[in-house]
Design a protein around this motif. Structure first.
Motif, PDB file in Angstrom:
ATOM      1  N   MET A   1       1.260  -1.213   0.412  1.00 49.96           N
ATOM      2  CA  MET A   1      -0.239  -0.223  -0.122  1.00 49.96           C
ATOM      3  C   MET A   1       0.721   1.434   0.192  1.00 49.96           C
ATOM      4  O   MET A   1       0.076   2.417  -0.754  1.00 49.96           O
ATOM      5  N   ASP A   2       1.900   1.058   0.731  1.00 48.21           N
ATOM      6  CA  ASP A   2       3.243   2.304   0.835  1.00 48.21           C
ATOM      7  C   ASP A   2       3.466   2.406  -0.561  1.00 48.21           C
ATOM      8  O   ASP A   2       4.315   3.895  -0.765  1.00 48.21           O
ATOM      9  N   ILE A   3       3.547   1.163  -1.530  1.00 47.77           N
ATOM     10  CA  ILE A   3       4.284   2.359  -3.253  1.00 47.77           C
ATOM     11  C   ILE A   3       3.365   3.187  -4.097  1.00 47.77           C
ATOM     12  O   ILE A   3       3.906   3.672  -4.496  1.00 47.77           O
TER      13      ILE A   3
ATOM     14  N   PHE B   1       1.712   5.883  -2.742  1.00 45.90           N
ATOM     15  CA  PHE B   1       1.636   6.871  -1.951  1.00 45.90           C
ATOM     16  C   PHE B   1       3.115   7.600  -3.214  1.00 45.90           C
ATOM     17  O   PHE B   1       3.317   8.826  -3.024  1.00 45.90           O
TER      18      PHE B   1
END
Length: 45
Positions: free
Chosen positions: A1-3, A5
């Motif tokens: 999920m962080d990717i 951003f």
């Protein structure tokens, strides 16, 4: 999920760069006289 951003803003920047390059080419006249260049190779000079 962080990717996501990182990838979403990167893709927006890339799309804006492509649109900017296309706009620059159009305003500089890169696409003027396209038909003339196609006819030039058919002429026997």
């Amino acid at each position: 999920m962080d990717i996501l951003f990182m990838l979403i803003p990167l893709s927006v920047v890339l799309a804006l760069a492509i649109l900017g390059a296309l706009a620059w080419a159009v305003w500089r006249g890169q696409f003027e006289g396209v038909e003339a260049e196609g006819e030039r190779i058919l002429r026997d000079e």
